[in-house]
Write a protein that holds these residues in place. Structure first.
Motif, PDB file in Angstrom:
ATOM      1  N   GLY A 150      14.439   8.877  -3.008  1.00 60.70           N
ATOM      2  CA  GLY A 150      14.174   8.160  -1.764  1.00 60.70           C
ATOM      3  C   GLY A 150      12.857   7.399  -1.808  1.00 60.70           C
ATOM      4  O   GLY A 150      12.780   6.251  -1.364  1.00 60.70           O
ATOM      5  N   LYS A 151      11.809   8.040  -2.345  1.00 57.11           N
ATOM      6  CA  LYS A 151      10.516   7.361  -2.464  1.00 57.11           C
ATOM      7  C   LYS A 151      10.615   6.172  -3.416  1.00 57.11           C
ATOM      8  O   LYS A 151      10.048   5.106  -3.152  1.00 57.11           O
ATOM      9  CB  LYS A 151       9.444   8.325  -2.977  1.00 57.11           C
ATOM     10  CG  LYS A 151       8.971   9.336  -1.980  1.00 57.11           C
ATOM     11  CD  LYS A 151       7.907  10.220  -2.616  1.00 57.11           C
ATOM     12  CE  LYS A 151       7.510  11.355  -1.705  1.00 57.11           C
ATOM     13  NZ  LYS A 151       6.523  12.248  -2.333  1.00 57.11           N
ATOM     14  N   LEU A 152      11.316   6.364  -4.517  1.00 55.49           N
ATOM     15  CA  LEU A 152      11.470   5.290  -5.495  1.00 55.49           C
ATOM     16  C   LEU A 152      12.250   4.121  -4.910  1.00 55.49           C
ATOM     17  O   LEU A 152      11.840   2.960  -5.041  1.00 55.49           O
ATOM     18  CB  LEU A 152      12.168   5.821  -6.745  1.00 55.49           C
ATOM     19  CG  LEU A 152      12.262   4.879  -7.929  1.00 55.49           C
ATOM     20  CD1 LEU A 152      10.888   4.452  -8.390  1.00 55.49           C
ATOM     21  CD2 LEU A 152      13.017   5.537  -9.064  1.00 55.49           C
ATOM     22  N   GLY A 183      12.576   3.387  -1.746  1.00 56.81           N
ATOM     23  CA  GLY A 183      11.738   2.799  -0.708  1.00 56.81           C
ATOM     24  C   GLY A 183      10.682   1.867  -1.291  1.00 56.81           C
ATOM     25  O   GLY A 183      10.461   0.767  -0.786  1.00 56.81           O
ATOM     26  N   ALA A 184      10.049   2.301  -2.374  1.00 58.04           N
ATOM     27  CA  ALA A 184       9.039   1.460  -3.023  1.00 58.04           C
ATOM     28  C   ALA A 184       9.664   0.183  -3.574  1.00 58.04           C
ATOM     29  O   ALA A 184       9.092  -0.903  -3.442  1.00 58.04           O
ATOM     30  CB  ALA A 184       8.351   2.238  -4.145  1.00 58.04           C
ATOM     31  N   ILE A 185      10.832   0.295  -4.160  1.00 61.26           N
ATOM     32  CA  ILE A 185      11.531  -0.884  -4.684  1.00 61.26           C
ATOM     33  C   ILE A 185      11.884  -1.841  -3.550  1.00 61.26           C
ATOM     34  O   ILE A 185      11.705  -3.060  -3.669  1.00 61.26           O
ATOM     35  CB  ILE A 185      12.783  -0.469  -5.482  1.00 61.26           C
ATOM     36  CG1 ILE A 185      12.365   0.216  -6.783  1.00 61.26           C
ATOM     37  CG2 ILE A 185      13.682  -1.666  -5.775  1.00 61.26           C
ATOM     38  CD1 ILE A 185      13.490   0.908  -7.529  1.00 61.26           C
ATOM     39  N   LEU A 186      12.365  -1.308  -2.439  1.00 64.17           N
ATOM     40  CA  LEU A 186      12.687  -2.151  -1.287  1.00 64.17           C
ATOM     41  C   LEU A 186      11.447  -2.876  -0.756  1.00 64.17           C
ATOM     42  O   LEU A 186      11.521  -4.050  -0.388  1.00 64.17           O
ATOM     43  CB  LEU A 186      13.319  -1.318  -0.173  1.00 64.17           C
ATOM     44  CG  LEU A 186      14.793  -0.958  -0.365  1.00 64.17           C
ATOM     45  CD1 LEU A 186      15.245   0.013   0.727  1.00 64.17           C
ATOM     46  CD2 LEU A 186      15.640  -2.206  -0.354  1.00 64.17           C
ATOM     47  N   VAL A 187      10.325  -2.185  -0.727  1.00 64.71           N
ATOM     48  CA  VAL A 187       9.087  -2.809  -0.258  1.00 64.71           C
ATOM     49  C   VAL A 187       8.698  -3.959  -1.179  1.00 64.71           C
ATOM     50  O   VAL A 187       8.384  -5.064  -0.718  1.00 64.71           O
ATOM     51  CB  VAL A 187       7.944  -1.768  -0.165  1.00 64.71           C
ATOM     52  CG1 VAL A 187       6.593  -2.442  -0.004  1.00 64.71           C
ATOM     53  CG2 VAL A 187       8.192  -0.799   0.977  1.00 64.71           C
ATOM     54  N   ILE A 188       8.731  -3.717  -2.483  1.00 62.73           N
ATOM     55  CA  ILE A 188       8.356  -4.757  -3.443  1.00 62.73           C
ATOM     56  C   ILE A 188       9.291  -5.954  -3.339  1.00 62.73           C
ATOM     57  O   ILE A 188       8.845  -7.105  -3.279  1.00 62.73           O
ATOM     58  CB  ILE A 188       8.347  -4.193  -4.878  1.00 62.73           C
ATOM     59  CG1 ILE A 188       7.205  -3.193  -5.031  1.00 62.73           C
ATOM     60  CG2 ILE A 188       8.200  -5.313  -5.904  1.00 62.73           C
ATOM     61  CD1 ILE A 188       7.251  -2.394  -6.308  1.00 62.73           C
ATOM     62  N   VAL A 189      10.589  -5.708  -3.287  1.00 69.12           N
ATOM     63  CA  VAL A 189      11.564  -6.803  -3.176  1.00 69.12           C
ATOM     64  C   VAL A 189      11.352  -7.564  -1.862  1.00 69.12           C
ATOM     65  O   VAL A 189      11.383  -8.799  -1.831  1.00 69.12           O
ATOM     66  CB  VAL A 189      13.009  -6.267  -3.290  1.00 69.12           C
ATOM     67  CG1 VAL A 189      14.030  -7.319  -2.914  1.00 69.12           C
ATOM     68  CG2 VAL A 189      13.268  -5.755  -4.700  1.00 69.12           C
ATOM     69  N   GLY A 190      11.121  -6.848  -0.791  1.00 65.39           N
ATOM     70  CA  GLY A 190      10.890  -7.493   0.496  1.00 65.39           C
ATOM     71  C   GLY A 190       9.663  -8.383   0.488  1.00 65.39           C
ATOM     72  O   GLY A 190       9.693  -9.511   1.001  1.00 65.39           O
ATOM     73  N   THR A 226       0.832  -1.203   0.000  1.00 67.91           N
ATOM     74  CA  THR A 226       0.000   0.000   0.000  1.00 67.91           C
ATOM     75  C   THR A 226       0.873   1.262   0.000  1.00 67.91           C
ATOM     76  O   THR A 226       0.416   2.318  -0.413  1.00 67.91           O
ATOM     77  CB  THR A 226      -0.968   0.022   1.196  1.00 67.91           C
ATOM     78  OG1 THR A 226      -0.231  -0.076   2.413  1.00 67.91           O
ATOM     79  CG2 THR A 226      -1.975  -1.110   1.105  1.00 67.91           C
ATOM     80  N   ILE A 227       2.119   1.128   0.422  1.00 64.21           N
ATOM     81  CA  ILE A 227       3.067   2.249   0.339  1.00 64.21           C
ATOM     82  C   ILE A 227       3.280   2.624  -1.120  1.00 64.21           C
ATOM     83  O   ILE A 227       3.296   3.805  -1.480  1.00 64.21           O
ATOM     84  CB  ILE A 227       4.404   1.885   1.017  1.00 64.21           C
ATOM     85  CG1 ILE A 227       4.188   1.700   2.514  1.00 64.21           C
ATOM     86  CG2 ILE A 227       5.472   2.930   0.734  1.00 64.21           C
ATOM     87  CD1 ILE A 227       5.357   1.068   3.227  1.00 64.21           C
ATOM     88  N   VAL A 228       3.446   1.611  -1.949  1.00 61.51           N
ATOM     89  CA  VAL A 228       3.643   1.852  -3.387  1.00 61.51           C
ATOM     90  C   VAL A 228       2.402   2.516  -3.975  1.00 61.51           C
ATOM     91  O   VAL A 228       2.508   3.489  -4.730  1.00 61.51           O
ATOM     92  CB  VAL A 228       3.963   0.533  -4.118  1.00 61.51           C
ATOM     93  CG1 VAL A 228       4.082   0.747  -5.608  1.00 61.51           C
ATOM     94  CG2 VAL A 228       5.228  -0.096  -3.554  1.00 61.51           C
ATOM     95  N   TRP A 229       1.225   1.996  -3.632  1.00 60.44           N
ATOM     96  CA  TRP A 229      -0.006   2.602  -4.129  1.00 60.44           C
ATOM     97  C   TRP A 229      -0.145   4.047  -3.638  1.00 60.44           C
ATOM     98  O   TRP A 229      -0.625   4.905  -4.373  1.00 60.44           O
ATOM     99  CB  TRP A 229      -1.219   1.769  -3.731  1.00 60.44           C
ATOM    100  CG  TRP A 229      -1.364   0.545  -4.554  1.00 60.44           C
ATOM    101  CD1 TRP A 229      -1.271  -0.744  -4.125  1.00 60.44           C
ATOM    102  CD2 TRP A 229      -1.601   0.476  -5.962  1.00 60.44           C
ATOM    103  NE1 TRP A 229      -1.429  -1.599  -5.186  1.00 60.44           N
ATOM    104  CE2 TRP A 229      -1.636  -0.878  -6.319  1.00 60.44           C
ATOM    105  CE3 TRP A 229      -1.773   1.437  -6.955  1.00 60.44           C
ATOM    106  CZ2 TRP A 229      -1.853  -1.293  -7.628  1.00 60.44           C
ATOM    107  CZ3 TRP A 229      -1.988   1.021  -8.255  1.00 60.44           C
ATOM    108  CH2 TRP A 229      -2.029  -0.328  -8.584  1.00 60.44           C
TER     109      TRP A 229
END
Length: 118
Positions: A93-95, A97-104, A74-77
């Motif tokens: 930083g936002k980009l 962070g979103a990539i880290l969330v998806i990979v995680g 939902t962070i990405v959304w």
């Protein structure tokens, strides 16, 4: 319901859930108890009601750990909605962070093979 299908429906549900934050921001920018304010908060209640019922259905097929880990998308959304509806800028930083969330989420879900209820 197979795991892939359950994950697909979970992500549709999380997409819907993320829209409640858009409604919240729109309501916050409206005069208190104006028509727009009331409609936005009504939409929030409706979305969260649908989300609550859908969540209960999803966790019948996925472990709670997997479902909660996926909720992080939902962070990405939120970033996407910020760009589309509020013309916010995307920073490095936002980009990242979103990539880290998806990979995680991908790493966690791929390592969670034995816990699903399928």
């Amino acid at each position: 319901m197979k795991k892939a299908k359950a994950l697909f429906f979970l992500h549709l549900l999380l997409l819907l859930y993320s829209i409640s934050s858009v409604c919240s921001k729109l309501a916050a920018n409206s005069p208190f108890f104006s028509l727009r304010f009331c409609l936005c908060y009504g939409a929030i209640i409706l979305i969260l009601g649908i989300y609550a019922v859908g969540w209960q259905q999803i966790i019948k097929y996925l472990s709670l750990t997997t479902a909660f880990a996926n909720k992080a998308v939902t962070i990405v959304w939120g970033i996407i909605w910020g760009i589309l509806f509020f013309h916010e800028t995307i920073t490095v930083g936002k980009l990242l962070g979103a990539i880290l969330v998806i990979v995680g989420v991908i790493l966690f879900v791929s390592s969670d093979k034995g816990e699903d209820k399928v």
